[in-house]
Design a protein around this motif. Structure first.
Motif, PDB file in Angstrom:
ATOM      1  N   TYR A   1      45.845  36.520  68.671  1.00 54.44           N
ATOM      2  CA  TYR A   1      44.793  37.320  68.350  1.00 54.44           C
ATOM      3  C   TYR A   1      44.736  38.132  69.646  1.00 54.44           C
ATOM      4  O   TYR A   1      44.947  37.866  70.938  1.00 54.44           O
ATOM      5  CB  TYR A   1      43.270  36.801  68.365  1.00 54.44           C
ATOM      6  N   PHE A   2      44.121  39.558  69.449  1.00 57.56           N
ATOM      7  CA  PHE A   2      43.739  40.484  70.577  1.00 57.56           C
ATOM      8  C   PHE A   2      42.427  39.693  71.176  1.00 57.56           C
ATOM      9  O   PHE A   2      41.540  39.497  70.377  1.00 57.56           O
ATOM     10  CB  PHE A   2      43.484  41.719  70.043  1.00 57.56           C
ATOM     11  N   SER A   3      42.501  39.246  72.276  1.00 59.00           N
ATOM     12  CA  SER A   3      41.451  38.796  72.962  1.00 59.00           C
ATOM     13  C   SER A   3      41.096  39.228  74.548  1.00 59.00           C
ATOM     14  O   SER A   3      41.982  39.515  74.903  1.00 59.00           O
ATOM     15  CB  SER A   3      41.400  37.099  72.590  1.00 59.00           C
ATOM     16  N   ARG A   4      40.046  38.675  74.808  1.00 55.98           N
ATOM     17  CA  ARG A   4      39.656  38.965  76.486  1.00 55.98           C
ATOM     18  C   ARG A   4      38.945  37.773  76.775  1.00 55.98           C
ATOM     19  O   ARG A   4      38.100  37.195  76.207  1.00 55.98           O
ATOM     20  CB  ARG A   4      38.762  40.375  76.519  1.00 55.98           C
ATOM     21  N   GLU A   5      38.830  37.354  77.990  1.00 56.62           N
ATOM     22  CA  GLU A   5      37.862  36.651  78.654  1.00 56.62           C
ATOM     23  C   GLU A   5      36.461  37.011  79.011  1.00 56.62           C
ATOM     24  O   GLU A   5      36.546  37.938  79.674  1.00 56.62           O
ATOM     25  CB  GLU A   5      38.798  36.063  79.946  1.00 56.62           C
ATOM     26  N   VAL A   6      35.529  36.303  78.823  1.00 55.60           N
ATOM     27  CA  VAL A   6      34.261  36.945  79.176  1.00 55.60           C
ATOM     28  C   VAL A   6      33.583  35.437  79.710  1.00 55.60           C
ATOM     29  O   VAL A   6      34.073  34.244  79.696  1.00 55.60           O
ATOM     30  CB  VAL A   6      33.421  37.238  77.730  1.00 55.60           C
TER      31      VAL A   6
ATOM     32  N   GLU B   1      41.805  27.541  51.492  1.00 57.68           N
ATOM     33  CA  GLU B   1      40.967  28.421  50.942  1.00 57.68           C
ATOM     34  C   GLU B   1      39.796  28.826  51.714  1.00 57.68           C
ATOM     35  O   GLU B   1      38.938  29.735  51.219  1.00 57.68           O
ATOM     36  CB  GLU B   1      40.350  27.796  49.657  1.00 57.68           C
ATOM     37  N   SER B   2      39.895  28.209  53.028  1.00 60.48           N
ATOM     38  CA  SER B   2      38.755  28.899  53.662  1.00 60.48           C
ATOM     39  C   SER B   2      39.043  29.269  55.308  1.00 60.48           C
ATOM     40  O   SER B   2      38.873  28.379  56.231  1.00 60.48           O
ATOM     41  CB  SER B   2      37.609  27.694  54.021  1.00 60.48           C
ATOM     42  N   PHE B   3      39.917  30.261  55.521  1.00 61.33           N
ATOM     43  CA  PHE B   3      40.550  30.495  57.054  1.00 61.33           C
ATOM     44  C   PHE B   3      39.764  31.312  57.444  1.00 61.33           C
ATOM     45  O   PHE B   3      39.271  32.390  56.568  1.00 61.33           O
ATOM     46  CB  PHE B   3      41.844  31.091  56.743  1.00 61.33           C
ATOM     47  N   GLU B   4      39.372  31.148  58.633  1.00 60.79           N
ATOM     48  CA  GLU B   4      38.734  32.000  59.559  1.00 60.79           C
ATOM     49  C   GLU B   4      39.328  31.958  61.217  1.00 60.79           C
ATOM     50  O   GLU B   4      39.435  30.818  61.359  1.00 60.79           O
ATOM     51  CB  GLU B   4      36.940  31.522  59.655  1.00 60.79           C
ATOM     52  N   PRO B   5      39.222  32.812  61.545  1.00 63.98           N
ATOM     53  CA  PRO B   5      39.924  32.910  62.934  1.00 63.98           C
ATOM     54  C   PRO B   5      38.885  32.394  64.001  1.00 63.98           C
ATOM     55  O   PRO B   5      37.653  32.432  63.766  1.00 63.98           O
ATOM     56  CB  PRO B   5      40.224  34.477  63.326  1.00 63.98           C
ATOM     57  N   SER B   6      39.454  31.834  64.813  1.00 60.50           N
ATOM     58  CA  SER B   6      38.709  30.963  65.762  1.00 60.50           C
ATOM     59  C   SER B   6      38.918  31.396  67.333  1.00 60.50           C
ATOM     60  O   SER B   6      39.922  31.926  67.683  1.00 60.50           O
ATOM     61  CB  SER B   6      38.918  29.409  66.057  1.00 60.50           C
ATOM     62  N   ALA B   7      37.890  31.540  68.208  1.00 58.29           N
ATOM     63  CA  ALA B   7      38.166  32.144  69.409  1.00 58.29           C
ATOM     64  C   ALA B   7      38.307  30.879  70.608  1.00 58.29           C
ATOM     65  O   ALA B   7      38.504  31.176  71.697  1.00 58.29           O
ATOM     66  CB  ALA B   7      36.869  32.644  69.912  1.00 58.29           C
ATOM     67  N   GLU B   8      38.406  29.648  69.908  1.00 58.05           N
ATOM     68  CA  GLU B   8      38.831  28.376  70.777  1.00 58.05           C
ATOM     69  C   GLU B   8      40.150  28.665  71.449  1.00 58.05           C
ATOM     70  O   GLU B   8      41.109  29.024  70.792  1.00 58.05           O
ATOM     71  CB  GLU B   8      38.521  27.222  70.065  1.00 58.05           C
ATOM     72  N   GLU B   9      40.424  28.489  72.818  1.00 53.84           N
ATOM     73  CA  GLU B   9      41.873  28.221  73.202  1.00 53.84           C
ATOM     74  C   GLU B   9      42.405  27.292  72.607  1.00 53.84           C
ATOM     75  O   GLU B   9      42.028  26.309  71.967  1.00 53.84           O
ATOM     76  CB  GLU B   9      41.676  28.282  74.998  1.00 53.84           C
TER      77      GLU B   9
END
Length: 523
Positions: free
Chosen positions: A113-118, A184-192
């Protein structure tokens, strides 16, 4: 009838111009050295005749976009949009060897994903970017048997093949029905994520990586399709492999009134399908220290298939019926606006409006010119529409940028490598509650060329954009209405939208207007 008094309604606003000079955010001049000097009048002209209308895009060319959308996005203004991806796969090494009796351990599809560290509670975590929506959707992965040509056979393979966003029915009629992955239930996760890598000697190591779309695909399929084909013509080279394994289709479907859409880079160095397997190899370096250099020992290996070749985004977009004077802008296979400046009568039928001919005779020095687009909050307030942060205005006749995209001021080039371009294409102005109020697009050089250099008065296209630097244009499927032939790539890579007041809106203060600040010699 006095054309100057009845059609143009030019207002002298010396004091207004002085106040604009004092506020750099609101006004900047091209010819500022003459403003207010003896012998000149500084004025505002804001009565230009403008015609503008919405244009619902038919299918658009989507092969080889730099990025791709995947998922489902629903808003209360434009309805539901579904975006799926068909892509070729490439061998990372031709004619690969997998050892003796290789057996698949697991197969992982990953696209970062496009992501950044916070920093959150003194801990570094990831925040995802370019994610739209927050509810699940159905995600399926299929093998595609639809062959993707690089060049068009109808042109004797002399021109590149074009694929359009309406390709899904043809793809679905040519898929392997044995699904490789489905939820049936895909969602993106921000977990490394944690991956294990295998070096050339079979030693494994675990690495922590940024968040990614990560799917475990069917082991048996890749055992039969890849590992068992080692040494055959199917894996001999890229050309053979492209015909043998024609592609992968990542298909998104709505499961409820919502969903999530993601912007992805399939060409990212960490994107691909990694096959982890166990195999037997000759212990030529005596890894087990038993002095037997000919025995077969079991080791772990991995092999990666990369996304590449031809990639196509398919779209399924609801097309609501809108009426009135508003301009409806939506990304993807959505809608845009077609604008014509100085669109009034042309008494002598020379292709130039009477208004534009009159303005050209005035010998004005153009200090600044802006198009102002006000957001119609009746459509956007209280809805879940993601309002586009940026708009992009382009020459619709020639499918090219305007002069102001390159030149911020006369002789001062703009940095096209920057994602900003904030003087020409100014970001959405928001109120204290975060609601969009207006967009302003600076067209000083464009108007100067129209009035003082007899440039052609081209029609303009207005789109929402994911990035103002993505200006390469892609074809619109030829249709009965050829008004729009190409659209910028940045407009195809976002599900965002907005609704703007047109030039004939009932609320005069919010009408689309062209404001020209100019100076002229005193009589």
């Amino acid at each position: 009838m006095n054309l100057k008094n009845t059609m143009l309604k030019i207002t002298t606003v010396v004091a207004v111009v002085i106040s604009f000079i004092a506020c750099e955010d609101d006004f900047a001049t091209v010819g500022s050295s003459v403003i207010g000097e003896p012998g000149f009048n500084a004025s505002l002209y804001d009565d230009a005749m403008i015609s503008a209308h919405s244009y619902d895009l038919p299918a658009v060319q989507t092969n080889n976009l730099p990025l791709n959308l995947l998922g489902v996005y629903r808003d209360e203004v434009f309805g539901t949009q579904e975006a799926s991806i068909l892509s070729n796969l490439l061998l990372t090494s031709e004619n690969p060897s997998f050892g003796t009796e290789p057996v698949v351990d697991s197969v992982v599809l990953a696209i970062p994903y496009f992501s950044r560290e916070v920093l959150e509670d003194d801990e570094v975590v990831y925040a995802l970017d370019s994610i739209y929506g927050s509810s699940p959707f159905k995600l399926s992965v299929y093998e595609s048997n639809y062959f993707l040509n690089t060049f068009d056979p109808e042109t004797n393979f002399e021109q590149a093949q074009r694929y359009y966003s309406n390709l899904e029915p043809q793809i679905m009629s040519n898929i392997n029905p044995d699904v490789l992955y489905e939820t049936e239930s895909f969602e993106p996760s921000a977990e490394e994520r944690t991956e294990y890598i295998v070096d050339g000697s079979g030693v494994t190591d675990t690495v922590t990586m940024a968040p990614a779309l990560r799917l475990k695909l069917n082991n048996n399929f890749f055992q039969n399709k890849i590992l068992d084909k080692a040494g055959t013509a199917s894996l001999l080279n890229q050309s053979n492999f492209k015909n043998y394994f024609r592609g992968l289709y990542l298909k998104a479907d709505e499961v409820s009134n919502g969903g999530t859409m993601m912007l992805l880079n399939l060409l990212h160095s960490d994107a691909g399908i990694t096959i982890y397997y166990k195999t037997k190899v000759v212990d030529a370096t005596d890894l087990d220290d038993d002095d037997d250099f000919e025995e077969l020992i079991e080791v772990r290996r991995s092999y990666t298939l990369k996304f590449g070749g031809v990639r196509v985004n398919t779209f399924e977009q609801e097309v609501p019926q809108f009426e009135g004077e508003n301009l409806f802008l939506k990304g993807g296979e959505g809608s845009m606006a077609v604008i014509e400046l100085f669109s009034g009568p042309d008494a002598n039928n020379d292709g130039i409006s009477d208004e534009l001919e009159f303005l050209r005779d005035n010998d004005w020095l153009i200090n600044e010119a802006n198009l102002e687009f006000f957001v119609n909050r009746d459509y956007t307030t209280g809805t879940n529409l993601n309002e586009a942060e940026r708009l992009y205005l382009y020459d619709l006749n020639n499918n090219s940028i305007l002069a102001d995209y390159i030149l911020e001021n006369v002789g001062q080039p703009n940095s096209t490598s920057s994602a900003a371009n904030r003087l020409h294409l100014q970001p959405l102005t928001r109120d204290e509650n975060g609601n969009g109020v207006k967009y302003r697009i600076r067209v000083t050089n464009h108007i100067d060329e129209l009035l003082n250099r007899d440039s052609t008065n081209v029609k303009l296209g207005l789109v929402v954009t994911q990035n103002v630097n993505l200006i390469s244009t892609y074809r619109v499927l030829p249709s009965a209405n050829p008004e729009v032939q190409r659209v910028p790539g940045g407009a195809l890579l976002t599900p965002e939208g907005t609704v703007l007041y047109g030039p004939n809106a009932e609320d005069e203060d919010k009408r689309l207007k062209l404001k020209i600040y100019y100076t002229e010699p005193k009589n």
